[in-house]
Every structure is written in structure tokens, then in C-alpha cells.
Design a protein around this motif. Structure first.
Motif, short mmCIF file in Angstrom:
data_model
loop_
_atom_site.label_atom_id
_atom_site.label_comp_id
_atom_site.label_asym_id
_atom_site.label_seq_id
_atom_site.Cartn_x
_atom_site.Cartn_y
_atom_site.Cartn_z
N GLY A 11 16.50 24.34 24.18
CA GLY A 11 17.04 23.43 23.22
C GLY A 11 16.14 22.05 23.26
N PRO A 12 16.70 21.10 22.03
CA PRO A 12 15.69 19.78 22.06
C PRO A 12 16.29 18.99 23.02
CG PRO A 12 17.51 19.86 20.35
CD PRO A 12 17.67 21.43 21.11
N VAL A 13 15.57 17.79 23.28
CA VAL A 13 16.10 16.52 24.05
C VAL A 13 17.25 16.41 23.55
CG1 VAL A 13 14.66 15.09 22.69
CG2 VAL A 13 15.26 14.56 25.21
N GLY A 14 18.20 15.82 24.43
CA GLY A 14 19.55 15.13 24.18
C GLY A 14 20.41 16.38 24.22
N VAL A 15 20.28 17.73 24.37
CA VAL A 15 21.47 18.59 24.43
C VAL A 15 21.99 18.82 25.83
CG1 VAL A 15 20.76 19.58 22.29
CG2 VAL A 15 19.88 20.53 24.18
N GLY A 16 21.24 18.42 26.81
CA GLY A 16 22.03 18.69 28.02
C GLY A 16 21.01 19.81 28.65
N LYS A 17 19.85 20.11 28.37
CA LYS A 17 19.15 21.23 28.85
C LYS A 17 18.83 21.17 30.45
CE LYS A 17 14.69 21.86 27.56
NZ LYS A 17 15.03 20.63 26.24
N SER A 18 18.20 19.93 30.75
CA SER A 18 17.74 19.73 32.07
C SER A 18 19.15 19.70 33.08
CB SER A 18 17.19 18.40 32.41
OG SER A 18 15.71 18.37 31.57
N THR A 19 20.03 18.82 32.55
CA THR A 19 21.32 18.70 33.46
C THR A 19 22.04 20.18 33.47
OG1 THR A 19 21.64 16.63 32.57
CG2 THR A 19 23.65 17.53 33.74
N THR A 20 22.13 20.97 32.46
CA THR A 20 22.49 22.40 32.74
C THR A 20 21.71 23.19 33.48
OG1 THR A 20 23.60 22.21 30.46
CG2 THR A 20 23.36 24.22 31.27
N SER A 21 20.31 23.08 33.29
CA SER A 21 19.61 24.11 34.20
C SER A 21 19.60 23.52 35.57
CB SER A 21 18.12 23.86 33.70
OG SER A 21 17.85 24.39 32.49
N LYS A 22 19.76 22.40 35.86
CA LYS A 22 19.95 22.00 37.21
C LYS A 22 21.37 22.54 37.97
CE LYS A 22 16.65 18.25 37.00
NZ LYS A 22 16.77 16.92 36.84
N SER A 23 22.28 22.20 37.06
CA SER A 23 23.55 22.69 37.64
C SER A 23 23.61 24.22 37.86
CB SER A 23 24.61 22.15 36.79
OG SER A 23 25.93 22.64 37.13
N LEU A 24 23.06 25.26 36.83
CA LEU A 24 23.06 26.46 36.66
C LEU A 24 22.32 27.07 37.93
CD1 LEU A 24 23.55 29.11 35.10
CD2 LEU A 24 21.78 28.68 33.97
N GLU A 114 22.80 9.91 19.42
CA GLU A 114 23.71 8.86 20.65
C GLU A 114 23.09 9.29 22.00
OE1 GLU A 114 28.04 8.87 22.51
OE2 GLU A 114 27.97 9.05 20.37
N ARG A 115 22.93 10.55 22.28
CA ARG A 115 22.37 10.86 23.89
C ARG A 115 21.12 10.24 23.94
NH1 ARG A 115 24.71 17.04 24.14
NH2 ARG A 115 26.71 16.60 24.42
N ILE A 116 20.15 10.57 23.07
CA ILE A 116 18.73 9.99 22.88
C ILE A 116 18.77 8.50 23.09
CG2 ILE A 116 16.57 9.97 21.89
CD1 ILE A 116 17.23 12.89 20.69
N ASN A 117 19.44 7.92 22.30
CA ASN A 117 19.48 6.28 22.31
C ASN A 117 19.90 5.83 23.87
OD1 ASN A 117 18.75 5.49 19.95
ND2 ASN A 117 20.54 5.91 18.95
N LYS A 118 20.85 6.49 24.35
CA LYS A 118 21.36 6.18 25.83
C LYS A 118 20.29 6.39 26.75
CE LYS A 118 26.21 7.01 25.55
NZ LYS A 118 27.47 7.93 25.89
N ARG A 119 19.27 7.48 26.61
CA ARG A 119 18.37 7.77 27.52
C ARG A 119 17.13 6.69 27.29
NH1 ARG A 119 17.26 13.93 27.87
NH2 ARG A 119 14.92 12.88 27.98
N GLY A 120 17.11 5.77 26.07
CA GLY A 120 16.21 5.02 25.92
C GLY A 120 14.83 5.78 25.42
N ASP A 121 14.92 7.05 24.78
CA ASP A 121 13.95 7.78 24.39
C ASP A 121 13.67 7.93 22.79
OD1 ASP A 121 12.90 8.19 26.87
OD2 ASP A 121 14.21 10.39 27.08
#
Length: 170
Positions: A11-24, A114-121
Motif C-alpha cells: 500500500g502507499p504511504v499513509g495507509v498504515g502499512k508500517s503500523t499494521t506490519s509492526k502490530s501484525l 490528511e494522514r500524510i499531512n499529519k506526518r509532515g511528508d
């Protein structure tokens, strides 16, 4: 273990890929996490390579590391954007007793921005919008799309773990 699992989370940046992968990776027993971007970042210290070469080498190394962990009894979560590598990757692991789960996380355009703006990216917005359109329009991805809008990480991980439609046929 006779049948380890590989979870390929795209998935692209902003969908929660890293957060989901870590939790998984934390929820799957005896599991390691491979963050594919690590292989791309290796070129940031003076080595020169085209994007195509960097991407090819990243995938070859992801495959190599994944195979070694599977052969040593571990489950693997891979966090990396899959554009057209799924068929190649699946073929490369076909000799292993492994279940490949493929998940393409998605979110609507407004949520991504919205998510990408919050990240500052902010510089990644155009790439994210391009990728989400490309991933969603690919027929090979349709069975594996998972919407992250209005869902927390725990709900997303629970669906990945309990919904068999993410399993890729060999």
C-alpha cells in the motif's frame, strides 16, 4: 514448523502499512518483520544505482532474507510496496512449505492526504495518490484490498489474521 506464514503488506504511504506490519508481526507467533525500505535506504550513502536496479536488488534481498527465516522456522511479515512483484515473489517461494498472505491496504484520497499531512511528508502526497490509484486498478490486487478508513490497527490486524481471502494460491 511445517507451514510458516508470510504476510506481504502493501500500500502507499499513509495507509498504515508500517503500523499494521509492526502490530501484525507482534501478534504472529515466532515472527520477524522485514521493512523493505531498509534495502532501498542502503543506497543513500554514496552508492549509485538507477531506480530499477535499486528496486530489483531490494526485492532480491527481501526474498533472500525471507527464505532464510522461513527455512529456520520463523514466520515473516514484509512491509513494502508491491507494484507488480507478487507473481514473481510467489514463484520464488513456491518450493517452500509456506502460506503467502497478501494484503493491499487502501484508504480514500482525503484520508491519505490528511494522514500524510499529519506526518509532515507533504512531498509524498502525489506519489501516494498515484500508487493508490495504480494498486486499486490492478485486477490482481482486487481480492486482497483492505480498507483502513475509520478502522484502528487492532481491527485491521484481526481481519488479516482471520480472513482467509488474503491467502495467495500457489
Amino acid at each position: 514448523m511445517s507451514n510458516q506464514k508470510i504476510f506481504l503488506v502493501s500500500g502507499p504511504v499513509g495507509v498504515g502499512k508500517s503500523t499494521t506490519s509492526k502490530s501484525l508481526a507482534q501478534k504472529v507467533e515466532n515472527c520477524i518483520l522485514i521493512e523493505g525500505d531498509t534495502f532501498l535506504h542502503m543506497f543513500e550513502y554514496g552508492a549509485e544505482a538507477s531506480w530499477e536496479t535499486s528496486l530489483r536488488l531490494a526485492w532480491e534481498n527481501i526474498l533472500h532474507v525471507t527464505r532464510r527465516f522461513i527455512q529456520n522456522g520463523y514466520n515473516v511479515v514484509i512491509d513494502f510496496v508491491v507494484e507488480d512483484e507478487l507473481e514473481w515473489f510467489n514463484k520464488q517461494i513456491s518450493d517452500l512449505q509456506v502460506t503467502l498472505n497478501y494484503i493491499v491496504l487502501r484508504a480514500d484520497k482525503e484520508t491519505l492526504i490528511e494522514r500524510i499531512n499529519k506526518r509532515g511528508d507533504i512531498e509524498l502526497i502525489d506519489r501516494a495518490l498515484f500508487l493508490i490509484q495504480q494498486l486499486e486498478s490492478s485486477p490482481q490486487n482486487h481480492p486482497y484490498l483492505l480498507d483502513t478508513n475509520l478502522r484502528n490497527t487492532e481491527e485491521i490486524v484481526d481481519e488479516i489474521l482471520h480472513n482467509p481471502h488474503f491467502v495467495v494460491d500457489k
